[in-house]
Design a protein around this motif. Structure first.
Motif, PDB file in Angstrom:
ATOM      1  N   CYS A  74       0.841  -1.210   0.000  1.00  0.00           N
ATOM      2  CA  CYS A  74       0.000   0.000   0.000  1.00  0.00           C
ATOM      3  C   CYS A  74       0.871   1.253   0.000  1.00  0.00           C
ATOM      4  O   CYS A  74       0.636   2.194  -0.768  1.00  0.00           O
ATOM      5  CB  CYS A  74      -0.922  -0.021   1.214  1.00  0.00           C
ATOM      6  SG  CYS A  74      -1.945   1.451   1.408  1.00  0.00           S
ATOM      7  N   SER A 110       2.485   1.875  -3.300  1.00  0.00           N
ATOM      8  CA  SER A 110       1.582   2.214  -4.397  1.00  0.00           C
ATOM      9  C   SER A 110       1.533   3.711  -4.662  1.00  0.00           C
ATOM     10  O   SER A 110       1.137   4.146  -5.748  1.00  0.00           O
ATOM     11  CB  SER A 110       0.176   1.686  -4.098  1.00  0.00           C
ATOM     12  OG  SER A 110      -0.441   2.424  -3.046  1.00  0.00           O
ATOM     13  N   ILE A 111       1.924   4.518  -3.682  1.00  0.00           N
ATOM     14  CA  ILE A 111       1.915   5.975  -3.870  1.00  0.00           C
ATOM     15  C   ILE A 111       3.313   6.565  -3.717  1.00  0.00           C
ATOM     16  O   ILE A 111       3.467   7.788  -3.676  1.00  0.00           O
ATOM     17  CB  ILE A 111       0.956   6.660  -2.870  1.00  0.00           C
ATOM     18  CG1 ILE A 111       1.343   6.315  -1.437  1.00  0.00           C
ATOM     19  CG2 ILE A 111      -0.483   6.281  -3.164  1.00  0.00           C
ATOM     20  CD1 ILE A 111       0.634   7.157  -0.410  1.00  0.00           C
ATOM     21  N   GLU A 134       4.500   8.909  -6.661  1.00  0.00           N
ATOM     22  CA  GLU A 134       3.682  10.122  -6.749  1.00  0.00           C
ATOM     23  C   GLU A 134       3.956  11.067  -5.588  1.00  0.00           C
ATOM     24  O   GLU A 134       3.969  12.291  -5.739  1.00  0.00           O
ATOM     25  CB  GLU A 134       2.203   9.729  -6.775  1.00  0.00           C
ATOM     26  CG  GLU A 134       1.252  10.878  -7.023  1.00  0.00           C
ATOM     27  CD  GLU A 134      -0.194  10.418  -7.108  1.00  0.00           C
ATOM     28  OE1 GLU A 134      -1.040  11.238  -7.511  1.00  0.00           O
ATOM     29  OE2 GLU A 134      -0.471   9.237  -6.771  1.00  0.00           O
ATOM     30  N   ALA A 165      -7.403   1.695   0.402  1.00  0.00           N
ATOM     31  CA  ALA A 165      -6.491   2.236  -0.614  1.00  0.00           C
ATOM     32  C   ALA A 165      -6.145   3.663  -0.239  1.00  0.00           C
ATOM     33  O   ALA A 165      -6.788   4.288   0.619  1.00  0.00           O
ATOM     34  CB  ALA A 165      -7.122   2.190  -2.007  1.00  0.00           C
ATOM     35  N   LEU A 166      -5.103   4.185  -0.900  1.00  0.00           N
ATOM     36  CA  LEU A 166      -4.666   5.563  -0.688  1.00  0.00           C
ATOM     37  C   LEU A 166      -4.674   6.315  -2.010  1.00  0.00           C
ATOM     38  O   LEU A 166      -4.396   5.743  -3.066  1.00  0.00           O
ATOM     39  CB  LEU A 166      -3.247   5.601  -0.110  1.00  0.00           C
ATOM     40  CG  LEU A 166      -3.049   5.073   1.310  1.00  0.00           C
ATOM     41  CD1 LEU A 166      -1.569   5.054   1.661  1.00  0.00           C
ATOM     42  CD2 LEU A 166      -3.819   5.912   2.312  1.00  0.00           C
ATOM     43  N   GLU A 167      -4.982   7.598  -1.933  1.00  0.00           N
ATOM     44  CA  GLU A 167      -4.852   8.497  -3.065  1.00  0.00           C
ATOM     45  C   GLU A 167      -4.110   9.746  -2.606  1.00  0.00           C
ATOM     46  O   GLU A 167      -4.139  10.093  -1.413  1.00  0.00           O
ATOM     47  CB  GLU A 167      -6.225   8.907  -3.627  1.00  0.00           C
ATOM     48  CG  GLU A 167      -6.982   7.783  -4.298  1.00  0.00           C
ATOM     49  CD  GLU A 167      -8.333   8.238  -4.830  1.00  0.00           C
ATOM     50  OE1 GLU A 167      -8.680   9.434  -4.644  1.00  0.00           O
ATOM     51  OE2 GLU A 167      -9.050   7.412  -5.419  1.00  0.00           O
ATOM     52  N   VAL A 168      -3.451  10.407  -3.541  1.00  0.00           N
ATOM     53  CA  VAL A 168      -2.714  11.628  -3.229  1.00  0.00           C
ATOM     54  C   VAL A 168      -3.326  12.777  -4.007  1.00  0.00           C
ATOM     55  O   VAL A 168      -3.611  12.659  -5.202  1.00  0.00           O
ATOM     56  CB  VAL A 168      -1.226  11.486  -3.595  1.00  0.00           C
ATOM     57  CG1 VAL A 168      -0.475  12.772  -3.267  1.00  0.00           C
ATOM     58  CG2 VAL A 168      -0.604  10.314  -2.846  1.00  0.00           C
ATOM     59  N   ARG A 169      -3.533  13.883  -3.335  1.00  0.00           N
ATOM     60  CA  ARG A 169      -4.046  15.094  -3.966  1.00  0.00           C
ATOM     61  C   ARG A 169      -3.005  16.201  -3.816  1.00  0.00           C
ATOM     62  O   ARG A 169      -2.426  16.353  -2.737  1.00  0.00           O
ATOM     63  CB  ARG A 169      -5.370  15.511  -3.321  1.00  0.00           C
ATOM     64  CG  ARG A 169      -6.102  16.598  -4.082  1.00  0.00           C
ATOM     65  CD  ARG A 169      -7.520  16.770  -3.550  1.00  0.00           C
ATOM     66  NE  ARG A 169      -7.538  17.280  -2.185  1.00  0.00           N
ATOM     67  CZ  ARG A 169      -8.656  17.508  -1.491  1.00  0.00           C
ATOM     68  NH1 ARG A 169      -9.832  17.224  -2.036  1.00  0.00           N
ATOM     69  NH2 ARG A 169      -8.605  17.978  -0.263  1.00  0.00           N
ATOM     70  N   TRP A 171      -7.407   8.655   2.549  1.00  0.00           N
ATOM     71  CA  TRP A 171      -7.570   7.282   2.996  1.00  0.00           C
ATOM     72  C   TRP A 171      -8.964   6.824   2.562  1.00  0.00           C
ATOM     73  O   TRP A 171      -9.971   7.370   3.031  1.00  0.00           O
ATOM     74  CB  TRP A 171      -7.425   7.188   4.515  1.00  0.00           C
ATOM     75  CG  TRP A 171      -6.153   7.771   5.055  1.00  0.00           C
ATOM     76  CD1 TRP A 171      -5.868   9.088   5.237  1.00  0.00           C
ATOM     77  CD2 TRP A 171      -4.988   7.038   5.470  1.00  0.00           C
ATOM     78  NE1 TRP A 171      -4.598   9.231   5.757  1.00  0.00           N
ATOM     79  CE2 TRP A 171      -4.033   7.995   5.905  1.00  0.00           C
ATOM     80  CE3 TRP A 171      -4.663   5.684   5.523  1.00  0.00           C
ATOM     81  CZ2 TRP A 171      -2.780   7.635   6.391  1.00  0.00           C
ATOM     82  CZ3 TRP A 171      -3.412   5.321   6.015  1.00  0.00           C
ATOM     83  CH2 TRP A 171      -2.484   6.276   6.433  1.00  0.00           C
ATOM     84  N   LEU A 172      -9.038   5.870   1.675  1.00  0.00           N
ATOM     85  CA  LEU A 172     -10.328   5.439   1.128  1.00  0.00           C
ATOM     86  C   LEU A 172     -10.920   4.360   2.013  1.00  0.00           C
ATOM     87  O   LEU A 172     -10.366   3.257   2.143  1.00  0.00           O
ATOM     88  CB  LEU A 172     -10.154   4.925  -0.302  1.00  0.00           C
ATOM     89  CG  LEU A 172      -9.496   5.894  -1.289  1.00  0.00           C
ATOM     90  CD1 LEU A 172      -9.563   5.328  -2.696  1.00  0.00           C
ATOM     91  CD2 LEU A 172     -10.145   7.273  -1.224  1.00  0.00           C
ATOM     92  N   PRO A 188     -13.575   8.934   1.020  1.00  0.00           N
ATOM     93  CA  PRO A 188     -12.197   9.421   1.118  1.00  0.00           C
ATOM     94  C   PRO A 188     -12.061  10.312   2.359  1.00  0.00           C
ATOM     95  O   PRO A 188     -12.821  11.269   2.529  1.00  0.00           O
ATOM     96  CB  PRO A 188     -11.992  10.223  -0.164  1.00  0.00           C
ATOM     97  CG  PRO A 188     -13.154   9.872  -1.047  1.00  0.00           C
ATOM     98  CD  PRO A 188     -14.276   9.512  -0.132  1.00  0.00           C
TER      99      PRO A 188
END
Length: 603
Positions: free
Chosen positions: A299, A302-303, A306, A396-400, A411-412, A423
Motif C-alpha cells: 500500500c 503504491s503511492i 507520486e 487504498a490511498l490516493e494523493v491530492r 484514505w479510502l 475518502p
C-alpha cells in the motif's frame, strides 16, 4: 474497585442505520441519523449483556450512554427496557460531525463525571466499523484496556478476568479496575419491562461536560470526509442448478485468479525523499509476519513515486533475524526495529508507548497498521495519545496535490457494508490508518538482501501491570492467512464432515483458505478465528465460494470480493439477489467433486 453493591459500569451505545437502510446528507457529508430505520449497534447490546451479568454478580449499577441527535433517545429507551438502571444522552449540536477522537473526548468527560469501575463498549459499529472509540476513551481517561473480549468473569482480587480473542487463538487476561473493555461477542439481552419512561433519561450538553470549542464535533475532529462515493453496485445475480456447469464456471474463475497473481511492480521514490510512509509489521505468535503487514508495504509503495516517499517498516521487539530481510524483499527501503525485549509478547501499553515514541522521534508523513486484532487495539490508542487523525479499515490511498509542499493523503474507507466509499483526510501530520486485510496482493518486489536496519532503543521501558496476561493459546496459527487468500471457501452451518474435508482439500489445491459464517461458528462447526461477518471480519478476495446457508449480512462482509458464488440447494434466491454473482441450487457434494477433479487436472 468499589465494594460489592456500590460499583458502577458505564455502557456506551450507538444508534446505527439498519443494514440496507441508509441516507446521506450530501451537503454535510454525514450519515443522516434521524432516520426511522435505525437500530442499536449489535455489539453494543452484547456489551450491555455483560454489564447486566456483572450487576447480577456484584450488585453494580448499570448506566448507559449514547451520543447523537434526538432520535438516538430510542436506543436509550431500548436499553432501559432491557434492564439498564440509568441512561444519559449526550445531546448538543456541538457534538455533530464528530469523528472517533472527538467522540472519545466527549465520552471521556462523562467517564470522569460518572467515575465508573468499568467502561464497556462494543468492538465496532455496523456503520463505521473502525473499532477506535473504546481504546481512544481508555487512553484519554488513563484507563487500562482489553479489546476483542468474548467473556468476562469476576475475580477474588478486585480484578476482572477476561477471555480475549486474537487472530490465532484466545488469551486470558486480568484487568485492574477502573478499566475499559471492548466486547467482541455475546448475546443481546432480552426486554424485561414492557415500557420505559423517556423522561427518566438525563440529557447532558457540551457545556455540562466542559471543554473548549475545539474539543467536540466537527471542530474537534482531526479527520473529515471529503466526499461520499458510491460503493460497489448491486450484483447481477445469475441462478443455476446444474452441478457440472457450476464446477466448470468455478474452475475457470480459480484459474483466472491464479493468472492475476503477478509480481508487484511499484515504482520507488527518489533516493533522498523528504517523506516517509511507515508500515507497522506485526510478528505472529508462532513465527512469521501477519500478512497484512506485507500488504501495508504494498500500500505504501503504491503511492511512493507520486508522493516522492520511501517506505519504512517498523518491527517491534527483537524478533526473528529473517524478518527485516522479508520486509526488505516486500518493499521496505528501511527497517526500524523497536529494540525493547518487552515487546516480544504483545501487551497494549508497551506497544503503544514504543510506537508513539518512534513516531514522535521519526516524524513520518503517514503510518499504516494492519486492521488486525492487535492493530485495532494499539493504533487507536497511539492516535489518541499523539492527537493524530486515524482512519480505520481503509482499503487504498490516493494523493491530492502531490507536487505541492503540502499534499493531501486520502484514505479510502468503505462504510455501511460497502455501500459507500468515503475518502478521508486528516488535519494532522502524520496521519494514520489501519488497512483492511486482503486489500493489496502480497508479493516480493526484490530479492531478499541486507536492508538498512535502525534499532530504536526506548528511553524507558513501558510496563502496565494493570493488565496481566494469564494464559496465551495459539489455536489456529494459519488463520491470519485467510485475509490474504485469493480464493476463500466459506462454510455455512450444518455441513457434514465429508463436505468440510472436501472444502479444505479444494482450498489447499487452489492455494486458498477456508472461512466460516457466523451461524457455522455459533453451531460449533468452525473456530472463531476464521469467521467472516459484520461483527467478525470483512475480506475482499478475488473469489468467494460460499457453501451452504449464507445470510445477507455474511455476504455484505465479502462485498469487496471480485466474484461471489453461493452453492446451496436450499438458497432463498430473493434474499441473495444483488449480493452474489451466482447462486447455484444444486447439491454441494457433486459440485465439489467435479470441481476438485477439474482443479486437479489443471494443476
Amino acid at each position: 474497585m468499589n465494594a460489592s453493591g456500590s460499583g458502577r459500569v458505564l455502557v456506551c451505545l450507538k444508534q446505527v442505520p439498519a443494514p440496507g437502510a441508509v441516507a446521506f446528507d450530501e451537503r454535510t457529508k454525514r450519515i443522516r441519523r434521524d432516520s426511522d430505520a435505525a437500530i442499536t449497534n449489535p455489539a453494543d447490546l452484547c456489551a450491555l449483556a455483560h454489564a447486566l451479568s456483572l450487576r447480577d454478580a456484584l450488585g453494580w449499577e448499570v448506566v448507559v450512554v449514547t451520543m447523537g441527535p434526538p432520535a438516538a433517545q430510542a436506543t436509550l429507551v431500548d436499553a432501559l427496557r432491557r434492564g439498564a438502571d440509568r441512561a444519559v444522552h449526550l445531546l448538543d449540536r456541538r457534538f455533530a460531525g464528530a469523528d472517533t477522537l472527538a467522540t472519545a473526548r466527549a465520552i471521556t468527560r462523562l467517564v470522569e463525571r460518572e467515575a465508573p469501575d468499568l467502561v464497556l463498549t462494543g468492538r465496532w459499529t455496523l456503520d463505521g466499523a473502525t473499532a477506535q472509540v473504546g481504546p481512544q476513551v481508555a487512553e484519554l481517561a488513563g484507563l487500562p484496556q482489553l479489546t476483542q473480549v468474548v467473556a468476562l468473569h469476576t475475580g477474588d482480587d478486585g480484578r476482572i478476568r477476561a477471555e480475549v480473542e486474537t487472530d490465532v487463538g484466545t488469551e486470558d487476561w486480568a484487568i485492574e479496575l477502573p478499566g475499559l473493555v471492548s466486547v467482541g461477542r455475546g448475546i443481546e439481552p432480552p426486554w424485561v419491562v414492557d415500557a420505559a419512561d423517556a423522561a427518566a433519561i438525563e440529557t447532558v450538553t457540551a457545556d455540562d461536560l466542559g471543554g473548549g470549542p475545539r474539543d467536540f464535533g466537527t471542530r474537534g475532529s482531526p479527520t473529515f470526509v471529503v466526499e461520499i462515493r458510491p460503493g460497489r453496485s448491486m450484483r447481477s445475480t445469475e441462478h443455476g442448478a446444474d452441478a457440472p456447469a457450476a464446477a466448470s464456471m468455478l474452475a475457470a474463475a480459480f484459474a483466472a485468479a491464479r493468472e492475476d497473481l503477478r509480481p508487484a511492480t511499484y515504482a520507488a521514490g527518489p533516493a533522498s525523499p523528504p517523506r516517509e510512509i511507515w508500515a507497522v509489521a506485526e510478528p505472529l505468535p508462532g513465527g512469521g509476519l501477519h500478512p497484512t503487514s506485507l500488504e501495508a508495504l504494498a500500500c505504501a509503495r503504491s503511492i511512493a513515486a507520486e508522493l516522492h516517499s520511501t517506505t519504512v517498516a517498523v518491527l517491534p521487539g527483537a524478533h526473528s533475524s529473517d524478518a527485516p530481510r522479508v520486509l526488505h524483499a516486500h518493499g521496505a527501503d528501511r527497517v526500524i526495529v523497536l529494540g525493547d525485549a518487552g515487546l516480544e509478547e504483545y501487551a497494549t501499553e508497551p506497544f503503544t508507548s514504543a510506537l508513539s515514541a518512534a513516531i514522535t522521534a521519526g516524524s513520518p508523513f503517514a503510518v499504516i497498521a494492519p486492521f488486525s486484532a492487535r492493530g485495532r487495539d494499539y493504533a487507536p490508542r497511539v492516535a489518541a495519545r499523539l492527537g493524530l487523525g486515524l482512519t480505520g479499515d481503509f482499503v487504498a490511498l490516493e494523493v491530492r496535490a502531490a507536487d505541492s509542499d503540502d499534499p493531501d493523503l486520502l484514505w479510502l474507507k468503505p462504510a455501511l457494508a460497502g455501500n459507500v466509499l468515503a475518502p478521508v483526510i486528516a488535519h494532522t501530520t502524520p496521519s494514520m490508518g489501519t488497512l483492511r486485510p486482503g486489500s493489496f496482493p502480497v508479493a516480493a518486489v526484490r530479492d531478499e538482501g541486507d536492508p538498512q536496519v535502525d534499532v530504536l532503543e526506548p528511553a524507558a521501558k513501558a510496563a502496565d501491570d494493570r493488565c496481566t496476561p494469564i494464559e496465551r493459546r495459539v489455536e489456529n496459527p494459519d488463520a491470519p492467512h485467510l485475509t490474504a487468500a485469493r480464493v476463500v471457501i466459506g462454510l455455512g452451518p450444518g455441513l457434514d464432515a465429508a463436505t468440510r474435508r472436501a472444502a479444505e482439500r479444494l482450498a489447499q489445491a487452489t492455494g486458498g483458505a477456508v472461512a466460516a459464517t457466523p451461524a457455522a461458528v455459533a453451531a460449533g462447526d468452525a473456530p472463531r478465528q476464521i469467521e467472516i461477518g459484520p461483527l467478525a471480519r470483512t475480506i475482499a478476495p478475488p473469489i468467494y465460494l460460499g457453501l451452504g446457508r449464507h445470510d445477507p449480512g455474511t455476504l455484505r462482509a465479502v462485498t469487496g470480493a471480485g466474484q461471489i458464488v453461493v452453492v446451496d440447494p436450499d438458497a432463498q434466491l430473493d434474499e441473495l439477489s444483488g449480493l452474489a454473482d451466482a447462486v447455484v441450487t444444486a447439491d454441494i457434494e457433486p459440485v465439489l467433486a467435479d470441481l476438485l477433479e477439474l482443479v486437479a487436472a489443471v494443476h
